[in-house]
Design an enzyme around this catalytic site. Structure first.
Site, PDB file in Angstrom:
ATOM      1  N   VAL A  90      34.307  31.884  44.142  1.00 17.24           N
ATOM      2  CA  VAL A  90      35.056  32.155  45.373  1.00 17.24           C
ATOM      3  C   VAL A  90      34.153  32.853  46.402  1.00 17.24           C
ATOM      4  CG1 VAL A  90      36.090  34.364  44.634  1.00 17.24           C
ATOM      5  CG2 VAL A  90      37.314  32.886  46.218  1.00 17.24           C
ATOM      6  N   ASP A  91      33.202  33.640  45.926  1.00 21.07           N
ATOM      7  CA  ASP A  91      32.258  34.328  46.803  1.00 21.07           C
ATOM      8  C   ASP A  91      31.450  33.300  47.613  1.00 21.07           C
ATOM      9  OD1 ASP A  91      30.757  36.389  47.870  1.00 21.07           O
ATOM     10  OD2 ASP A  91      29.651  36.844  46.043  1.00 21.07           O
ATOM     11  N   SER A 107      37.490  38.543  38.770  1.00 23.68           N
ATOM     12  CA  SER A 107      36.835  38.632  37.445  1.00 23.68           C
ATOM     13  C   SER A 107      37.181  37.497  36.484  1.00 23.68           C
ATOM     14  CB  SER A 107      37.134  39.972  36.733  1.00 23.68           C
ATOM     15  OG  SER A 107      36.393  41.022  37.292  1.00 23.68           O
TER      16      SER A 107
HETATM   17  N1  AR6 Z   1      39.674  29.792  46.259  1.00 20.16           N
HETATM   18  C1  AR6 Z   1      40.396  30.499  45.369  1.00 20.16           C
HETATM   19  N2  AR6 Z   1      39.978  30.795  44.129  1.00 20.16           N
HETATM   20  C2  AR6 Z   1      38.755  30.342  43.774  1.00 20.16           C
HETATM   21  C3  AR6 Z   1      37.928  29.602  44.647  1.00 20.16           C
HETATM   22  C4  AR6 Z   1      38.429  29.332  45.953  1.00 20.16           C
HETATM   23  N3  AR6 Z   1      37.725  28.654  46.855  1.00 20.16           N
HETATM   24  N4  AR6 Z   1      36.768  29.306  44.000  1.00 20.16           N
HETATM   25  C5  AR6 Z   1      36.871  29.820  42.764  1.00 20.16           C
HETATM   26  N5  AR6 Z   1      38.073  30.447  42.610  1.00 20.16           N
HETATM   27  P1  AR6 Z   1      34.643  33.779  40.339  1.00 20.16           P
HETATM   28  P2  AR6 Z   1      34.378  36.501  39.222  1.00 20.16           P
HETATM   29  C6  AR6 Z   1      38.621  31.160  41.447  1.00 20.16           C
HETATM   30  O1  AR6 Z   1      33.676  33.256  39.319  1.00 20.16           O
HETATM   31  O2  AR6 Z   1      34.783  36.048  37.883  1.00 20.16           O
HETATM   32  C7  AR6 Z   1      30.271  35.083  41.994  1.00 20.16           C
HETATM   33  O3  AR6 Z   1      29.072  34.409  41.826  1.00 20.16           O
HETATM   34  C8  AR6 Z   1      38.024  30.848  40.090  1.00 20.16           C
HETATM   35  O4  AR6 Z   1      38.577  29.646  39.561  1.00 20.16           O
HETATM   36  O5  AR6 Z   1      34.506  33.321  41.724  1.00 20.16           O
HETATM   37  O6  AR6 Z   1      34.970  37.769  39.780  1.00 20.16           O
HETATM   38  C9  AR6 Z   1      30.087  36.486  42.564  1.00 20.16           C
HETATM   39  O7  AR6 Z   1      28.989  36.547  43.448  1.00 20.16           O
HETATM   40  C10 AR6 Z   1      38.447  32.085  39.292  1.00 20.16           C
HETATM   41  O8  AR6 Z   1      39.786  31.957  38.819  1.00 20.16           O
HETATM   42  O9  AR6 Z   1      34.582  35.405  40.392  1.00 20.16           O
HETATM   43  C11 AR6 Z   1      29.872  37.313  41.341  1.00 20.16           C
HETATM   44  O10 AR6 Z   1      28.517  37.292  40.927  1.00 20.16           O
HETATM   45  C12 AR6 Z   1      38.422  33.208  40.341  1.00 20.16           C
HETATM   46  O11 AR6 Z   1      38.356  32.539  41.610  1.00 20.16           O
HETATM   47  C13 AR6 Z   1      30.726  36.642  40.296  1.00 20.16           C
HETATM   48  O12 AR6 Z   1      30.855  35.280  40.717  1.00 20.16           O
HETATM   49  C14 AR6 Z   1      37.253  34.153  40.231  1.00 20.16           C
HETATM   50  O13 AR6 Z   1      36.089  33.455  39.791  1.00 20.16           O
HETATM   51  C15 AR6 Z   1      32.111  37.233  40.240  1.00 20.16           C
HETATM   52  O14 AR6 Z   1      32.804  36.651  39.169  1.00 20.16           O
END
Ligand code: AR6
Length: 169
Positions: free
Chosen positions: A32-33, A116
């Site tokens: 998502v980041d 997370s």
């Molecule tokens: N919209 C909504 N939700 C989303 C989207 C989107 N566009 N894309 C992914 N998700 P994650 P974390 C969901 O990995 O676990 C990054 O590299 C995804 O399916 O994005 O907190 C950061 O820079 C999941 O359910 O975040 C950090 O290094 C949720 O968002 C690390 O990942 C969170 O997945 C953070 O890891």
């Protein structure tokens, strides 16, 4: 405060604040980041460079730049390490701190991704229950935030979040 689940890409939402699941550098990443940085544009990275990072559990506010959202709250969720490393307390802090920053700019609506639950490996059912519990805590009267969207990217997460709301977290 009204909590609802919404499935899709958080960057498409027209709300006052969207929350980013960032890392401690605040300099972007995957998931998502990455999506938020792509949609907000390069000015976001420039702005984030000046913030000097963010410890796990804390949150930082930036403008939304090219997003429809006015603001982004960047918070850093814990990396799941089995559950005995303060993960729940830190994840709860993310939700509370994000909400407090949204209040500080008088936001009426905020959307959270499943912090997370991707790369950081937090078990989705536990994270969803915790999010609903923390977001359902009584708020001071007159608090600005009226609407909370819990954003699911996948159908599986949608079901898990609906279940967490149905059972009250
Ligand atoms: N919209 C909504 N939700 C989303 C989207 C989107 N566009 N894309 C992914 N998700 P994650 P974390 C969901 O990995 O676990 C990054 O590299 C995804 O399916 O994005 O907190 C950061 O820079 C999941 O359910 O975040 C950090 O290094 C949720 O968002 C690390 O990942 C969170 O997945 C953070 O890891």
């Amino acid at each position: 405060m009204h909590i609802q689940v919404w499935q899709g890409d958080i960057t498409s939402l027209e709300v006052d604040v969207i929350v980013n699941a960032a890392n401690e550098s605040l300099l972007g990443g995957g998931g998502v980041d990455g999506a938020i940085h792509r949609a907000a544009g390069p000015e976001l990275l420039e702005y984030c460079r000046r913030l000097g990072g963010c410890p796990t559990g804390e949150a930082r506010l930036t403008p939304g730049f090219n997003l429809l959202a006015r603001f982004i709250v960047h918070t850093v969720g814990p990396v799941w390490q089995g559950g005995q490393h303060d993960e729940a307390r830190l994840l709860a802090k993310c939700y509370r701190n994000a909400l407090a920053l949204a209040e500080s700019v008088d936001a009426h609506s905020i959307a959270f991704p499943a912090i997370s639950c991707g790369v950081y490996g937090y078990p989705a059912e536990h994270a969803a229950a915790l999010a609903v519990k923390v977001l359902s805590e009584p708020r001071p009267t007159g608090s600005a935030v009226q609407s909370v969207l819990l954003v699911a990217y996948s159908e599986a997460m949608h079901q898990i979040l609906e279940q967490a709301i149905a059972t009250g977290g």
